[in-house]
Design an enzyme around this catalytic site. Sequence first.
Site, PDB file in Angstrom:
ATOM      1  N   ASP A 108      42.998  39.713  40.878  1.00  0.00           N
ATOM      2  CA  ASP A 108      44.164  40.370  40.286  1.00  0.00           C
ATOM      3  C   ASP A 108      45.394  40.158  41.163  1.00  0.00           C
ATOM      4  OD1 ASP A 108      43.161  42.019  42.318  1.00  0.00           O
ATOM      5  OD2 ASP A 108      43.355  43.863  41.170  1.00  0.00           O
ATOM      6  N   ASP A 111      47.081  39.799  48.694  1.00  0.00           N
ATOM      7  CA  ASP A 111      48.082  40.226  49.677  1.00  0.00           C
ATOM      8  C   ASP A 111      47.805  39.501  50.997  1.00  0.00           C
ATOM      9  OD1 ASP A 111      49.809  42.275  48.406  1.00  0.00           O
ATOM     10  OD2 ASP A 111      47.928  43.334  48.125  1.00  0.00           O
ATOM     11  N   THR A 115      40.323  40.222  52.995  1.00  0.00           N
ATOM     12  CA  THR A 115      39.087  40.529  52.276  1.00  0.00           C
ATOM     13  C   THR A 115      38.613  39.305  51.498  1.00  0.00           C
ATOM     14  OG1 THR A 115      39.675  42.866  52.113  1.00  0.00           O
ATOM     15  CG2 THR A 115      38.036  42.050  50.550  1.00  0.00           C
ATOM     16  N   ASP A 167      45.526  49.859  38.862  1.00  0.00           N
ATOM     17  CA  ASP A 167      45.339  51.288  38.628  1.00  0.00           C
ATOM     18  C   ASP A 167      46.050  52.135  39.674  1.00  0.00           C
ATOM     19  OD1 ASP A 167      42.884  52.655  40.578  1.00  0.00           O
ATOM     20  OD2 ASP A 167      43.229  50.500  40.682  1.00  0.00           O
ATOM     21  N   ARG A 173      44.858  51.480  34.091  1.00  0.00           N
ATOM     22  CA  ARG A 173      44.428  50.079  34.053  1.00  0.00           C
ATOM     23  C   ARG A 173      44.655  49.445  32.684  1.00  0.00           C
ATOM     24  NH1 ARG A 173      41.308  48.580  38.484  1.00  0.00           N
ATOM     25  NH2 ARG A 173      40.132  50.269  39.423  1.00  0.00           N
TER      26      ARG A 173
END
Length: 183
Positions: A108, A111, A115, A167, A173
């Site tokens: 989605d 940044d 991760t 969300d 969402r």
Amino acid sequence: MPDEKDFQSLVGETYLDQYAIAERVGQIARQISTDYAGREILLLSILKGAIFFLADLAREITVPVTIDFIAISSYRRDRREGVDTHGVRFLKDLDQDIGGRDLLIVEDVIDTGLTLNYIVRTLWLRNPATLEIATLLDRPYRRLADLPVKYQGFQVPDEFFVGYGFDYKQMLRGLPMIARLNI
């Protein structure tokens, strides 16, 4: 839980309307279909934010696709020396073997990439034939990990958004557009 009035007050100005999103998703799908002509792709989504992007993308791609999901949890631990450590834990792993397959991670937003970098490194250990990344929203100026993002929807500012999978406390969402979060 906020009442309906409070809930709606969280939705700020529309940043990307459903038509702009659909147009860009179609463009990305056409490029993916060209790049993977004659092959099958395994689309991998990290739950939950990318599910709308994944679904729309999968419907537009013209080569065969299969879909799988992982769920992760990022956490932070404080060490006695006062140094923070960050970790990623898989809450749900893939349901299928990715060895020898063409894998496309559908995100989605990216940044810092820390991760996703961990996930990519972990997945490469499972020997996919190829591994690429598609993201709807990107903030490359925040990147701390070098990630080869092959398909990018929109570069966006460092703001919080809701809708189209994004969300606020698990709410909002399902909005058809991406709006700024009003908090």
